[in-house]
Structures are given as C-alpha cells and as structure tokens.
Design a protein around this motif. Structure first.
Motif, PDB file in Angstrom:
ATOM      1  N   SER A  41       0.832  -1.200   0.000  1.00  0.00           N
ATOM      2  CA  SER A  41       0.000   0.000   0.000  1.00  0.00           C
ATOM      3  C   SER A  41       0.871   1.257   0.000  1.00  0.00           C
ATOM      4  O   SER A  41       0.590   2.214  -0.724  1.00  0.00           O
ATOM      5  CB  SER A  41      -0.902  -0.021   1.241  1.00  0.00           C
ATOM      6  N   LEU A  42       1.958   1.246   0.775  1.00  0.00           N
ATOM      7  CA  LEU A  42       2.883   2.375   0.819  1.00  0.00           C
ATOM      8  C   LEU A  42       3.554   2.566  -0.540  1.00  0.00           C
ATOM      9  O   LEU A  42       3.656   3.680  -1.045  1.00  0.00           O
ATOM     10  CB  LEU A  42       3.931   2.148   1.915  1.00  0.00           C
ATOM     11  N   ALA A  92       3.134   5.816  -2.842  1.00  0.00           N
ATOM     12  CA  ALA A  92       4.337   6.544  -3.262  1.00  0.00           C
ATOM     13  C   ALA A  92       4.439   6.586  -4.786  1.00  0.00           C
ATOM     14  O   ALA A  92       4.818   7.604  -5.364  1.00  0.00           O
ATOM     15  CB  ALA A  92       5.586   5.898  -2.661  1.00  0.00           C
ATOM     16  N   PHE A  93       4.081   5.472  -5.441  1.00  0.00           N
ATOM     17  CA  PHE A  93       4.099   5.429  -6.901  1.00  0.00           C
ATOM     18  C   PHE A  93       3.117   6.451  -7.475  1.00  0.00           C
ATOM     19  O   PHE A  93       3.451   7.210  -8.383  1.00  0.00           O
ATOM     20  CB  PHE A  93       3.751   4.016  -7.395  1.00  0.00           C
ATOM     21  N   PHE A 137      10.945   8.532  -6.433  1.00  0.00           N
ATOM     22  CA  PHE A 137      10.098   7.532  -5.773  1.00  0.00           C
ATOM     23  C   PHE A 137      10.520   7.244  -4.322  1.00  0.00           C
ATOM     24  O   PHE A 137       9.692   7.308  -3.421  1.00  0.00           O
ATOM     25  CB  PHE A 137      10.027   6.240  -6.598  1.00  0.00           C
ATOM     26  N   PRO A 138      11.811   6.931  -4.061  1.00  0.00           N
ATOM     27  CA  PRO A 138      12.180   6.631  -2.668  1.00  0.00           C
ATOM     28  C   PRO A 138      11.932   7.813  -1.720  1.00  0.00           C
ATOM     29  O   PRO A 138      11.548   7.616  -0.574  1.00  0.00           O
ATOM     30  CB  PRO A 138      13.676   6.299  -2.725  1.00  0.00           C
ATOM     31  N   LYS A 189       4.120  12.642   5.771  1.00  0.00           N
ATOM     32  CA  LYS A 189       4.392  13.928   5.119  1.00  0.00           C
ATOM     33  C   LYS A 189       4.155  13.804   3.610  1.00  0.00           C
ATOM     34  O   LYS A 189       3.642  12.815   3.153  1.00  0.00           O
ATOM     35  CB  LYS A 189       5.838  14.337   5.404  1.00  0.00           C
ATOM     36  N   GLY A 190       4.555  14.829   2.867  1.00  0.00           N
ATOM     37  CA  GLY A 190       4.394  14.774   1.413  1.00  0.00           C
ATOM     38  C   GLY A 190       2.933  14.714   1.026  1.00  0.00           C
ATOM     39  O   GLY A 190       2.106  15.423   1.574  1.00  0.00           O
ATOM     40  N   HIS A 191       2.637  13.821   0.100  1.00  0.00           N
ATOM     41  CA  HIS A 191       1.280  13.742  -0.445  1.00  0.00           C
ATOM     42  C   HIS A 191       0.249  13.209   0.546  1.00  0.00           C
ATOM     43  O   HIS A 191      -0.937  13.297   0.299  1.00  0.00           O
ATOM     44  CB  HIS A 191       1.267  12.927  -1.740  1.00  0.00           C
ATOM     45  N   THR A 192       0.693  12.678   1.683  1.00  0.00           N
ATOM     46  CA  THR A 192      -0.241  12.206   2.699  1.00  0.00           C
ATOM     47  C   THR A 192      -1.158  13.347   3.127  1.00  0.00           C
ATOM     48  O   THR A 192      -2.355  13.165   3.291  1.00  0.00           O
ATOM     49  CB  THR A 192       0.528  11.674   3.933  1.00  0.00           C
ATOM     50  N   ALA A 193      -0.582  14.542   3.303  1.00  0.00           N
ATOM     51  CA  ALA A 193      -1.374  15.700   3.725  1.00  0.00           C
ATOM     52  C   ALA A 193      -2.423  16.057   2.675  1.00  0.00           C
ATOM     53  O   ALA A 193      -3.552  16.406   3.003  1.00  0.00           O
ATOM     54  CB  ALA A 193      -0.444  16.884   3.978  1.00  0.00           C
TER      55      ALA A 193
END
Length: 170
Positions: free
Chosen positions: A25-26, A30-31, A147-148, A158-162
């Motif tokens: 899922s992670l 991320a992809f 990607f990493p 963080k990042g796109h999670t928000a």
C-alpha cells in the motif's frame, strides 16, 4: 498469554502478510504520488525545454525556464483539486508547497542533469528525435529518483499524505 499473542504464535503468516500489505500500500501510494508529481513536472519541463530550445536560449536560460515552469505546473496540479474542494488559495498553496517541493526539486535536479549528460541533447532542435528521446529518458530517471523520497515522506505522514487527507475530508 493473551488471545492475540496465541493467535500470532499459531499464525505467524498473518503478521507477515499484514506487513507485506502495508508495504504494498505504501509503495502504491508513493508510486501514485510520484506519478502525480511527474505529470506536473513533465508539462513544465517539456514546455520550458521546448520554448527555450525553440527560441535559441542558452542552456542555463532553458534549464531555468524549464525548472520554473516545472515547479509552477507541479504546484498547480496539486492545487486545482484542493481549490475545487473549497480550500482557499492560501491554504491550497501552503499544502502544495509542503507536499511537492522536495519531490519536484529532486525531479528537476535529476532531469536536468540527465539532459546535460546526454551528448547533444541540449543543443538538439525540438524537431529531432534526440531532443525528445533524451527528455523522455531524463523524466523517467527523475521519477525513479523521486520515488524513494516520496515513499519515505509518505511513510512519515508527510508529502502527499497531507494532500490525500484533505481530499478525504472534502
């Protein structure tokens, strides 16, 4: 020994499969975040490289324009859905800056380094296969490099999670 501990002892594959599911899922998140970032970066990068090359700009000016447009389109691609969801421009801009800055920066550094490293790519006319093949290759390498970072940011909330948290609320 409680029920959960006994269950884990008798079914250790459940723990492994849950960990695999979380990693999967992670990786997927991320992809998708990398793909989303790449789409905005690619539009800006291609437009900047095309305009700079077509107008005979120097390599530095062409790269400068491409980077500027990549950031602009990258942020815009994140902001538009947030604005449609009713967020103010200020809120959407803040979230886009937090979500995308690191990823866009990595993509732009790698993308432009690859363009400079491919012999003749920066001097090739926009009508040439070399120009477009080098640019496509550079964007692919940039996405692989980002990607990493996106995975690491998302794993830490963080990042796109928000951004995705806001999509869910609206």
């Amino acid at each position: 020994m409680n029920h959960a501990a006994r269950h884990a002892m008798h079914h250790p594959h459940h723990e492994r499969s849950h960990a695999k599911s979380q990693a999967s899922s992670l990786n997927r998140t991320a992809f998708l975040a990398t793909l989303h970032c790449l789409s905005g970066c690619a539009v800006g990068e291609v437009l900047g490289m095309f305009i700079g090359t077509a107008l005979g700009f120097s390599n530095g000016a062409t790269i400068g324009l491409a980077v500027l447009l990549a950031f602009a389109f990258g942020y815009a691609f994140t902001m538009v859905p947030l604005l449609r969801a009713g967020m103010t421009v200020r809120e959407a801009a803040r979230l886009a800056l937090l979500a995308d800055s690191a990823s866009i920066a990595v993509m732009e550094i790698v993308d432009n380094a690859v363009m400079l490293a491919v012999p003749g790519a920066m001097d090739a006319p926009v009508s040439s296969l070399l120009f477009w093949a080098a640019l496509a290759f550079a964007l692919l390498v940039a996405a692989i490099a980002a990607f990493p970072l996106n995975r690491w940011l998302i794993a830490r909330g963080k990042g796109h999670t928000a951004v995705h948290a806001h999509h869910a609320h609206h």
